[in-house]
Enzyme design. Structure first.
Site, PDB file in Angstrom:
ATOM      1  N   TYR A  19      -2.364  -0.209  10.021  1.00 13.96           N
ATOM      2  CA  TYR A  19      -2.567  -0.789   8.682  1.00 13.96           C
ATOM      3  C   TYR A  19      -1.285  -0.666   7.870  1.00 13.96           C
ATOM      4  O   TYR A  19      -0.802  -1.635   7.270  1.00 13.96           O
ATOM      5  CB  TYR A  19      -3.718  -0.081   7.970  1.00 13.96           C
ATOM      6  CG  TYR A  19      -3.834  -0.442   6.510  1.00 13.96           C
ATOM      7  CD1 TYR A  19      -4.266  -1.705   6.119  1.00 13.96           C
ATOM      8  CD2 TYR A  19      -3.504   0.476   5.510  1.00 13.96           C
ATOM      9  CE1 TYR A  19      -4.362  -2.043   4.778  1.00 13.96           C
ATOM     10  CE2 TYR A  19      -3.605   0.154   4.171  1.00 13.96           C
ATOM     11  CZ  TYR A  19      -4.026  -1.113   3.805  1.00 13.96           C
ATOM     12  OH  TYR A  19      -4.118  -1.451   2.482  1.00 13.96           O
ATOM     13  N   SER A  43       0.832  -1.206   0.000  1.00 14.30           N
ATOM     14  CA  SER A  43       0.000   0.000   0.000  1.00 14.30           C
ATOM     15  C   SER A  43       0.865   1.254   0.000  1.00 14.30           C
ATOM     16  O   SER A  43       1.979   1.263   0.553  1.00 14.30           O
ATOM     17  CB  SER A  43      -0.897  -0.004   1.240  1.00 14.30           C
ATOM     18  OG  SER A  43      -1.515   1.258   1.427  1.00 14.30           O
TER      19      SER A  43
END
Length: 331
Positions: A153, A128
Site C-alpha cells: 500500500y 499517505s
C-alpha cells in the site's frame, strides 16, 4: 462556479469533502465504484446525502476503467480534480496485492492521463503517511527519504507521488500530493482501529491491541483534513527552480496531520471514556507492514495556507461516538 471532480466521493474523506464543497457552491462530479472492501451500505448512506444537492452528479465507475474515465472528463469542463479513490488499508495489501496495483497505480495513471489531455487547472491526490515506512526520525518531514516502504500500500502511494511529479515535469500539470495521517471521525471507515474499537467495546467483545499497545499515531480529525484540502485547491504549485533541488516541476507534497502523536493506549482510554465502558483487551505482537509511530511535521502546510490541524482526540472521538450511536441506533 468551478467544477470539481472528486474520485472516491462515497468514501470517508471524499464524502466529507464533497459535502463541504457543495455547501460552498461548487459543482461536484463524484466518481466511485462502491466496492465491497467495507460495508457498501455505509457508502450508499453517504452517497444518498450527496445526491440531495442540486450541483452534485454521480458516476458509478472505477478509475482503472480508462474508457469510462475518459468519457466522464469529456462530458464537460472540469476545473480541478481531487483523486481520493484508492484501494485502502495496509493489512489488506498482504491478502490482495493485485487490487492495489490496479486501483492505486493503473487507476492513478488514468487520472493523470485524463488531467493531461483535458487541461485541468490543478490535480490534488491522496498520498499517505505510510510512505515514511520504518523511518525513525520524528516528526516525519516531506524532506525525509521515503524510499523504503514496508507495505505494498505504501509503495503504491509513493509511486503516485513519483508519477505525479513526472507528469508535472513533462506536461506542466500542477499536482499536489497530501500525506494523510490516520484520519478519523463521523462516517469513518469500519476497517480503521478506532471504528473497530468502538464497535467491539459497545458489544462487549475483545479489542485487538497490536505491539502490546506500544504504538503512537498522529490522529487527524476529518474536518481538519477537509479544511486543508479546500485551502490548497487554489494553491497551485508553480514551476520554480529551488537551489540545490534538481526539479522545477509544478509539484508539491504536504503532510496533513495533527502534529501531535498520541499513545495508542491513551487513544483507547479516550474511546472508553466517551462510551462509558471499559474495553476487554487482547494484546498481540506487531502486525506485518505496520509501523511503531507516526508524527507529522506540518511546517510547509502552515507556511503555505496558514493552517494546521488542531482538533484534540477528546473532541474528535466524542463526535465520532455520538455519530456511531446515532447511525447504528444505539442508546
Amino acid at each position: 462556479m468551478k467544477t470539481i471532480l472528486i474520485t472516491g466521493c462515497a468514501g470517508f474523506i471524499g464524502f466529507h469533502l464533497s459535502k463541504q464543497l457543495l455547501l460552498n457552491d461548487y459543482v461536484v462530479v463524484g466518481v466511485d465504484n462502491l466496492n465491497s472492501y467495507y460495508d457498501v451500505n455505509l457508502k450508499q448512506a453517504r452517497l444518498k446525502q450527496l445526491k440531495e444537492y442540486k450541483y452534485f452528479t454521480f458516476e458509478l465507475c472505477s478509475i482503472e476503467d480508462k474508457e469510462a474515465m475518459e468519457k466522464i472528463f469529456s462530458q464537460g469542463q472540469i476545473d480541478i480534480v481531487i483523486n481520493l479513490a484508492a484501494q485502502a488499508g495496509v493489512r489488506y495489501s498482504l491478502e490482495n496485492p493485485s487490487a492495489y496495483i490496479e486501483s492505486n497505480v493503473v487507476g492513478f495513471l488514468n487520472i493523470l492521463e485524463c488531467c493531461r489531455h483535458n487541461k485541468i487547472e490543478h490535480l490534488i491526490y491522496a498520498s499517505s503517511s505510510s510512505v515514511y515506512g520504518a523511518n525513525t526520525k520524528l516528526p516525519f518531514s516531506t524532506k525525509d527519504n521515503v524510499d523504503y516502504p514496508v507495505s505494498l500500500y505504501a509503495a503504491t502511494k509513493r509511486a503516485n507521488e513519483l508519477m505525479a511529479h513526472t507528469y508535472s515535469h513533462l506536461y506542466d500539470l500542477p499536482t499536489t500530493g497530501l500525506r494523510f495521517f490516520t484520519v478519523y471521525g463521523p462516517w469513518g471507515r469500519p476497517d480503521m482501529s478506532y471504528f473497530k474499537f468502538t464497535n467491539a467495546i459497545m458489544k462487549g467483545e475483545k479489542i485487538q491491541v497490536f505491539n502490546f499497545g506500544q504504538m503512537k499515531r498522529d490522529f487527524t480529525y476529518i474536518d481538519d483534513i477537509v479544511e486543508g484540502i479546500v485551502r490548497l485547491m487554489d494553491k497551485k504549485p508553480e514551476r520554480v527552480q529551488v537551489p540545490n533541488i534538481s526539479s522545477s516541476a509544478p509539484h508539491k507534497v504536504y503532510n496533513i496531520g495533527n502534529n501531535r502523536p498520541e499513545e495508542l493506549m491513551t487513544f483507547i482510554s479516550v474511546i472508553e471514556e466517551k462510551i462509558g465502558k471499559k474495553a476487554k483487551k487482547e494484546f498481540l505482537p506487531m502486525q506485518p507492514g505496520d509501523v511503531h509511530a507516526t508524527y507529522a511535521n506540518v511546517e510547509d502546510l502552515e507556511k503555505e495556507i496558514g493552517f494546521k490541524p488542531k482538533t484534540s482526540i477528546n473532541e474528535g472521538i466524542a463526535k465520532f461516538v455520538d455519530w456511531y450511536k446515532e447511525y447504528y441506533k444505539l442508546e
